[in-house]
Motif scaffolding. Structure first.
Motif, PDB file in Angstrom:
ATOM      1  N   PHE A  53      44.483  -8.226 -18.967  1.00 19.94           N
ATOM      2  CA  PHE A  53      45.326  -9.059 -18.109  1.00 19.94           C
ATOM      3  C   PHE A  53      46.530  -8.227 -17.685  1.00 19.94           C
ATOM      4  O   PHE A  53      47.211  -7.638 -18.536  1.00 19.94           O
ATOM      5  N   SER A  54      46.813  -8.183 -16.392  1.00 21.49           N
ATOM      6  CA  SER A  54      47.956  -7.401 -15.919  1.00 21.49           C
ATOM      7  C   SER A  54      48.672  -8.152 -14.811  1.00 21.49           C
ATOM      8  O   SER A  54      48.059  -8.868 -14.011  1.00 21.49           O
ATOM      9  N   GLY A  55      49.996  -7.998 -14.782  1.00 18.40           N
ATOM     10  CA  GLY A  55      50.777  -8.689 -13.769  1.00 18.40           C
ATOM     11  C   GLY A  55      52.254  -8.431 -13.977  1.00 18.40           C
ATOM     12  O   GLY A  55      52.655  -7.470 -14.638  1.00 18.40           O
ATOM     13  N   THR A  56      53.060  -9.306 -13.404  1.00 17.72           N
ATOM     14  CA  THR A  56      54.513  -9.240 -13.579  1.00 17.72           C
ATOM     15  C   THR A  56      55.012 -10.612 -13.996  1.00 17.72           C
ATOM     16  O   THR A  56      54.415 -11.637 -13.667  1.00 17.72           O
ATOM     17  N   MET A  57      56.098 -10.618 -14.734  1.00 17.82           N
ATOM     18  CA  MET A  57      56.727 -11.879 -15.137  1.00 17.82           C
ATOM     19  C   MET A  57      58.195 -11.613 -15.408  1.00 17.82           C
ATOM     20  O   MET A  57      58.631 -10.468 -15.515  1.00 17.82           O
ATOM     21  N   GLY A  58      58.956 -12.682 -15.520  1.00 15.60           N
ATOM     22  CA  GLY A  58      60.377 -12.550 -15.799  1.00 15.60           C
ATOM     23  C   GLY A  58      61.232 -13.010 -14.637  1.00 15.60           C
ATOM     24  O   GLY A  58      60.803 -13.771 -13.766  1.00 15.60           O
ATOM     25  N   SER A  59      62.439 -12.495 -14.603  1.00 16.14           N
ATOM     26  CA  SER A  59      63.425 -12.899 -13.600  1.00 16.14           C
ATOM     27  C   SER A  59      64.063 -11.645 -13.013  1.00 16.14           C
ATOM     28  O   SER A  59      64.685 -10.863 -13.731  1.00 16.14           O
ATOM     29  N   GLU A  99      63.311  -7.530 -24.932  1.00 19.15           N
ATOM     30  CA  GLU A  99      62.470  -8.269 -25.879  1.00 19.15           C
ATOM     31  C   GLU A  99      62.002  -9.533 -25.185  1.00 19.15           C
ATOM     32  O   GLU A  99      62.782 -10.443 -24.944  1.00 19.15           O
ATOM     33  N   SER A 100      60.731  -9.562 -24.837  1.00 16.05           N
ATOM     34  CA  SER A 100      60.151 -10.725 -24.182  1.00 16.05           C
ATOM     35  C   SER A 100      59.614 -11.692 -25.232  1.00 16.05           C
ATOM     36  O   SER A 100      59.532 -11.357 -26.410  1.00 16.05           O
ATOM     37  N   PHE A 101      59.234 -12.887 -24.776  1.00 13.36           N
ATOM     38  CA  PHE A 101      58.742 -13.923 -25.677  1.00 13.36           C
ATOM     39  C   PHE A 101      57.259 -14.149 -25.425  1.00 13.36           C
ATOM     40  O   PHE A 101      56.788 -14.078 -24.288  1.00 13.36           O
ATOM     41  N   MET A 102      56.503 -14.430 -26.500  1.00 11.35           N
ATOM     42  CA  MET A 102      55.096 -14.796 -26.350  1.00 11.35           C
ATOM     43  C   MET A 102      54.758 -15.877 -27.367  1.00 11.35           C
ATOM     44  O   MET A 102      55.388 -15.987 -28.422  1.00 11.35           O
ATOM     45  N   ALA A 103      53.750 -16.679 -27.025  1.00 11.57           N
ATOM     46  CA  ALA A 103      53.303 -17.743 -27.928  1.00 11.57           C
ATOM     47  C   ALA A 103      51.834 -18.031 -27.652  1.00 11.57           C
ATOM     48  O   ALA A 103      51.334 -17.812 -26.545  1.00 11.57           O
ATOM     49  N   ILE A 104      51.148 -18.525 -28.673  1.00 15.19           N
ATOM     50  CA  ILE A 104      49.746 -18.919 -28.535  1.00 15.19           C
ATOM     51  C   ILE A 104      49.559 -20.266 -29.217  1.00 15.19           C
ATOM     52  O   ILE A 104      50.188 -20.546 -30.250  1.00 15.19           O
ATOM     53  N   ALA A 105      48.739 -21.122 -28.613  1.00 14.65           N
ATOM     54  CA  ALA A 105      48.514 -22.464 -29.149  1.00 14.65           C
ATOM     55  C   ALA A 105      47.042 -22.839 -29.029  1.00 14.65           C
ATOM     56  O   ALA A 105      46.314 -22.305 -28.180  1.00 14.65           O
ATOM     57  N   ASN A 106      46.612 -23.743 -29.873  1.00  9.69           N
ATOM     58  CA  ASN A 106      45.265 -24.301 -29.764  1.00  9.69           C
ATOM     59  C   ASN A 106      45.189 -25.207 -28.544  1.00  9.69           C
ATOM     60  O   ASN A 106      46.159 -25.890 -28.200  1.00  9.69           O
ATOM     61  N   GLY A 107      44.025 -25.244 -27.886  1.00  9.83           N
ATOM     62  CA  GLY A 107      43.796 -26.221 -26.838  1.00  9.83           C
ATOM     63  C   GLY A 107      44.177 -25.764 -25.446  1.00  9.83           C
ATOM     64  O   GLY A 107      44.521 -24.604 -25.217  1.00  9.83           O
ATOM     65  N   GLY A 108      44.147 -26.712 -24.509  1.00  6.15           N
ATOM     66  CA  GLY A 108      44.271 -26.400 -23.098  1.00  6.15           C
ATOM     67  C   GLY A 108      45.676 -26.371 -22.537  1.00  6.15           C
ATOM     68  O   GLY A 108      45.854 -26.132 -21.339  1.00  6.15           O
ATOM     69  N   THR A 109      46.694 -26.631 -23.351  1.00  8.88           N
ATOM     70  CA  THR A 109      48.083 -26.590 -22.879  1.00  8.88           C
ATOM     71  C   THR A 109      48.958 -25.968 -23.967  1.00  8.88           C
ATOM     72  O   THR A 109      48.542 -25.809 -25.113  1.00  8.88           O
ATOM     73  N   THR A 163      45.610 -21.267 -25.553  1.00  8.35           N
ATOM     74  CA  THR A 163      46.505 -21.010 -24.424  1.00  8.35           C
ATOM     75  C   THR A 163      47.570 -20.006 -24.850  1.00  8.35           C
ATOM     76  O   THR A 163      48.158 -20.130 -25.928  1.00  8.35           O
ATOM     77  N   PHE A 164      47.802 -19.018 -23.978  1.00 10.56           N
ATOM     78  CA  PHE A 164      48.738 -17.916 -24.258  1.00 10.56           C
ATOM     79  C   PHE A 164      49.853 -17.942 -23.220  1.00 10.56           C
ATOM     80  O   PHE A 164      49.601 -18.138 -22.027  1.00 10.56           O
ATOM     81  N   TRP A 165      51.098 -17.729 -23.680  1.00  8.07           N
ATOM     82  CA  TRP A 165      52.269 -17.812 -22.804  1.00  8.07           C
ATOM     83  C   TRP A 165      53.168 -16.607 -23.050  1.00  8.07           C
ATOM     84  O   TRP A 165      53.483 -16.277 -24.191  1.00  8.07           O
ATOM     85  N   ILE A 166      53.579 -15.935 -21.960  1.00  8.51           N
ATOM     86  CA  ILE A 166      54.560 -14.849 -22.065  1.00  8.51           C
ATOM     87  C   ILE A 166      55.693 -15.114 -21.080  1.00  8.51           C
ATOM     88  O   ILE A 166      55.489 -15.696 -20.012  1.00  8.51           O
ATOM     89  N   GLN A 167      56.899 -14.654 -21.458  1.00 10.14           N
ATOM     90  CA  GLN A 167      58.068 -14.924 -20.620  1.00 10.14           C
ATOM     91  C   GLN A 167      59.163 -13.906 -20.923  1.00 10.14           C
ATOM     92  O   GLN A 167      59.346 -13.487 -22.063  1.00 10.14           O
ATOM     93  N   GLU A 168      59.890 -13.529 -19.882  1.00 12.86           N
ATOM     94  CA  GLU A 168      61.060 -12.658 -19.998  1.00 12.86           C
ATOM     95  C   GLU A 168      62.170 -13.292 -19.192  1.00 12.86           C
ATOM     96  O   GLU A 168      61.977 -13.628 -18.014  1.00 12.86           O
ATOM     97  N   GLY A 169      63.344 -13.480 -19.807  1.00  7.55           N
ATOM     98  CA  GLY A 169      64.404 -14.220 -19.145  1.00  7.55           C
ATOM     99  C   GLY A 169      65.452 -13.386 -18.447  1.00  7.55           C
ATOM    100  O   GLY A 169      66.210 -13.906 -17.626  1.00  7.55           O
ATOM    101  N   SER A 170      65.523 -12.074 -18.741  1.00  6.93           N
ATOM    102  CA  SER A 170      66.639 -11.294 -18.219  1.00  6.93           C
ATOM    103  C   SER A 170      66.223 -10.113 -17.350  1.00  6.93           C
ATOM    104  O   SER A 170      67.062  -9.329 -16.939  1.00  6.93           O
ATOM    105  N   ASP A 171      64.948  -9.973 -17.063  1.00  5.67           N
ATOM    106  CA  ASP A 171      64.479  -8.824 -16.304  1.00  5.67           C
ATOM    107  C   ASP A 171      63.106  -9.150 -15.732  1.00  5.67           C
ATOM    108  O   ASP A 171      62.458 -10.124 -16.149  1.00  5.67           O
ATOM    109  N   GLN A 172      62.665  -8.363 -14.774  1.00  2.59           N
ATOM    110  CA  GLN A 172      61.294  -8.488 -14.295  1.00  2.59           C
ATOM    111  C   GLN A 172      60.457  -7.403 -14.956  1.00  2.59           C
ATOM    112  O   GLN A 172      60.833  -6.221 -14.941  1.00  2.59           O
TER     113      GLN A 172
END
Length: 208
Positions: A53-59, A99-109, A163-172
């Motif tokens: 998986f590749s892309g961009t995220m953040g602000s 330092e970015s944030f990531m999380a993983i959870a069971n299920g579809g959300t 479901t997997f979530w990544i986020q960066e709040g202070s940079d792209q």
């Protein structure tokens, strides 16, 4: 059937399984990944082996719209998720301390506001091997336990929907993340024989 087509078919069948192209999601080609924890991008079932998986995220500049990336995937029956590897991580600002944030959870959300419901969560950022290549074992960061509350897990993740979530709040940030799946080990015949003998021995003791 022409001889040339038969030879081509035989050549294709002779290729090793490892040469089969695994699943790849590139935001520049496949489209922007969802930023909504309640409606993640549906990836489907991961292929055996490496899924990139590749892309961009953040602000952008820490002031633009916040872009989280969230995707939902399935691990097929008979397989484990054995690795989540960071293979690329570069900040638009050039900073090496993000330092970015990531999380993983069971299920579809995944609930952005309730880390208690996550399997695990953690901060992640730059990491390099001895050759200067970006590499971080993200799976191990999640496996050691949730950093911000959560359920926790131990070892490879079994078949199921996640479901997997990544986020960066202070940079792209531009990233590349590999999800690695492997078949559940099948006991060798010798091991099965030992288990059978042990079971018979236990049954015999009970009858005595």
């Amino acid at each position: 059937m022409p001889v040339s087509r038969i030879l081509a078919l035989l050549a294709a069948l002779a290729l090793p399984l490892g040469s089969v192209q695994a699943l790849t999601w590139d935001e520049t080609i496949n489209g922007e990944l969802s930023g909504d924890g309640n409606a993640p991008t549906l990836i489907g079932t991961l292929d055996a082996g490496v899924n990139l998986f590749s892309g961009t995220m953040g602000s952008l500049g820490g002031t633009g719209p916040l872009d989280a990336d969230v995707w939902n995937f399935t691990i097929a029956a008979g397989y484990y998720l054995t690795g989540i590897n960071l293979v690329d991580y570069s900040a638009q600002s050039g900073s090496l301390t993000n330092e970015s944030f990531m999380a993983i959870a069971n299920g579809g959300t995944i609930d952005f506001n309730d880390p208690l419901g996550h399997l695990s969560n953690s901060l992640w950022g730059y990491g390099q091997d001895g050759f200067g290549n970006t590499y971080v074992d993200l799976f191990n960061l999640l496996d050691v336990g949730p950093m911000f509350a959560g359920i926790g897990f131990d070892g490879p993740l079994p078949s199921g929907n996640y479901t997997f979530w990544i986020q960066e709040g202070s940079d792209q940030v531009s990233y590349g993340i590999e999800f690695v799946t492997a078949p559940v080990p099948v006991p060798e015949p010798g091991s099965l024989l030992l288990l059978g003998v042990a079971g018979l021995w236990s049954l015999r003791r009970r009858r005595r």
